[in-house]
Design a protein around this motif. Structure first.
Motif, mmCIF file in Angstrom:
data_model
loop_
_atom_site.group_PDB
_atom_site.id
_atom_site.type_symbol
_atom_site.label_atom_id
_atom_site.label_comp_id
_atom_site.label_asym_id
_atom_site.label_seq_id
_atom_site.Cartn_x
_atom_site.Cartn_y
_atom_site.Cartn_z
ATOM 1 N N ARG A 240 -2.242 17.525 -45.097
ATOM 2 C CA ARG A 240 -0.981 18.269 -45.061
ATOM 3 C C ARG A 240 -1.108 19.601 -45.810
ATOM 4 O O ARG A 240 -0.658 20.633 -45.318
ATOM 5 C CB ARG A 240 0.154 17.430 -45.652
ATOM 6 C CG ARG A 240 1.483 18.178 -45.756
ATOM 7 C CD ARG A 240 2.597 17.281 -46.248
ATOM 8 N NE ARG A 240 3.036 16.369 -45.194
ATOM 9 C CZ ARG A 240 3.943 16.693 -44.273
ATOM 10 N NH1 ARG A 240 4.501 17.896 -44.282
ATOM 11 N NH2 ARG A 240 4.297 15.821 -43.363
ATOM 12 N N ASP A 257 6.272 21.412 -40.856
ATOM 13 C CA ASP A 257 6.990 20.398 -40.085
ATOM 14 C C ASP A 257 7.164 20.825 -38.638
ATOM 15 O O ASP A 257 7.127 19.990 -37.724
ATOM 16 C CB ASP A 257 8.345 20.105 -40.719
ATOM 17 C CG ASP A 257 8.224 19.325 -42.026
ATOM 18 O OD1 ASP A 257 7.184 18.673 -42.214
ATOM 19 O OD2 ASP A 257 9.160 19.374 -42.837
ATOM 20 N N TYR A 260 3.856 20.033 -36.960
ATOM 21 C CA TYR A 260 3.689 18.607 -36.714
ATOM 22 C C TYR A 260 4.607 18.123 -35.597
ATOM 23 O O TYR A 260 4.231 17.271 -34.787
ATOM 24 C CB TYR A 260 3.979 17.819 -37.991
ATOM 25 C CG TYR A 260 2.867 17.895 -39.016
ATOM 26 C CD1 TYR A 260 1.615 18.390 -38.683
ATOM 27 C CD2 TYR A 260 3.064 17.452 -40.316
ATOM 28 C CE1 TYR A 260 0.601 18.468 -39.610
ATOM 29 C CE2 TYR A 260 2.047 17.514 -41.260
ATOM 30 C CZ TYR A 260 0.803 18.028 -40.896
ATOM 31 O OH TYR A 260 -0.206 18.087 -41.817
ATOM 32 N N ARG A 261 5.809 18.669 -35.535
ATOM 33 C CA ARG A 261 6.748 18.277 -34.481
ATOM 34 C C ARG A 261 6.209 18.690 -33.113
ATOM 35 O O ARG A 261 6.296 17.948 -32.135
ATOM 36 C CB ARG A 261 8.111 18.924 -34.736
ATOM 37 C CG ARG A 261 9.235 18.386 -33.832
ATOM 38 C CD ARG A 261 10.572 19.016 -34.184
ATOM 39 N NE ARG A 261 10.936 18.745 -35.584
ATOM 40 C CZ ARG A 261 10.928 19.671 -36.537
ATOM 41 N NH1 ARG A 261 10.580 20.918 -36.256
ATOM 42 N NH2 ARG A 261 11.274 19.349 -37.776
#
Length: 350
Positions: A240, A257, A260-261
């Motif tokens: 991450r 995020d 990652y989405r």
């Protein structure tokens, strides 16, 4: 002399008693060992060795896999000494042998000026498909930082070789030793390079059927440090942190995020139009059972999901000493053969 005779008699009795106790102790130890072995064997056969779960979006795909890929209905027997997920994940590269494969390398230029390395295994000695223009082609996609030299890729090439197929391995930018020409590597959400490679492979052998197989999901510092704080990037201690400092910035995502989405396959499964079989272990350390999109798979007739109880991440070791092949290799071999030689049955899966 009397005392000496008595001494020997006493010693004899003592030794006889000790031997008797030793034999009794050995019997008890053997009984305990046998009991433990029987209990472990019972536990292994009832809790470890199980048939995988086959989930499909439609009856037609299920019947196709059942008829042409019998491995999907067979019990998976991981090694009795190595079935735990982390052990499977860590030991696979060291336990399995690496088949010898000679590649033909090709570098193709991307629109942004970068280059992509393709490793071809032409399989010119194929007896089942001797005509090169029509020889089936299997496109192999290694995992994160993986190349054509990974053991799991070499085994897939070996399986394809035995089936008489041609292979081409897509190496992501900067991971296989080729020079990085632009400050861009790759990410899980971007498919531009892959789309270009597929089109190139199609044009190279237009008469050959093609299928793709991917496993899981480096570069050169002088090029990258012009755009990124590489010292800061290399201090990352988790995936991450690395993505936050490097990957999401490189591909223009507002936040990690968002990256990652966009990279998550769950949002893309509904639009899959080509028959696809996914293999996942329920104890995968990176993709555990609670993250597997079972309900989404059930909604698309082009999708099938095979879930084993054990196997770790790209582990799937099986048998007493899994030196030559794994359960994943058998799934790949049978599915590749079924798709290429019986693919007509996969038309109109709706």
């Amino acid at each position: 002399m009397l005392s000496l005779d008595v001494g020997w008699d006493v010693l004899g009795v003592y030794l006889e008693n000790q031997v008797s106790v030793g034999l009794q102790g050995s019997s008890v130890g053997l009984a305990l060992a046998l009991g433990f072995g029987a209990a472990y064997a019972c536990y292994y056969l009832t809790s470890i060795a199980k048939k995988p779960k086959l989930i499909t979006g439609g009856k037609k795909f299920y019947e196709f896999l059942r008829d042409h890929c019998p491995v999907v209905t067979e019990t998976y027997y991981p090694p009795f000494w190595c079935w735990e997920s982390r052990a499977q994940t860590l030991l696979r590269p060291f336990v399995t042998a690496k088949p010898w494969v000679t590649y033909r390398n090709e570098l193709i230029r991307a629109p942004d000026g970068g280059q992509i390395s393709l490793d071809w295994f032409d399989n010119d000695s194929s007896s089942s498909h001797p005509d090169p223009p029509s020889r089936p082609t299997v496109l192999l996609l290694p995992g994160l930082t993986g190349t054509s030299r990974e053991s799991y890729i070499l085994h897939m090439v070996q399986q394809s070789r035995e089936l008489g197929y041609r292979c081409v391995v897509f190496n992501n930018r900067g991971v296989s030793g080729e020079k990085l020409l632009t400050p861009r590597t790759y990410c899980a959400a971007n498919t531009e390079d892959l789309e270009m490679v597929i089109e190139h492979v199609r044009k190279t052998n237009p008469a050959a059927p093609i299928m793709a197989a991917g496993v899981s999901m480096g570069g050169h510092r002088p090029v990258l440090e012009k755009n990124y704080d590489i010292d800061h990037v290399m201090k990352a201690k988790t995936i991450r942190e690395f993505d936050e400092r490097f990957t999401s910035i490189m591909f223009g995502y507002p936040t990690n995020d968002d990256y990652y989405r966009d990279a998550s396959p769950i949002h893309k499964l509904k639009s899959v139009q080509v028959p696809m079989l996914c293999l996942n272990a329920a104890d995968d350390v990176f993709s555990p059972s609670h993250a597997i999109p079972i309900e989404v798979v059930k909604q698309n007739p082009n999708l099938a999901l095979l879930i084993t109880c054990h196997g770790g991440h790209i582990g799937f070791l099986e048998g007493l000493w899994p030196r030559q092949s794994t359960y994943m290799d058998r799934v790949f071999r049978q599915f590749a053969k079924a798709v290429i030689e019986q693919g007509g049955r996969l038309n109109n899966l709706q």
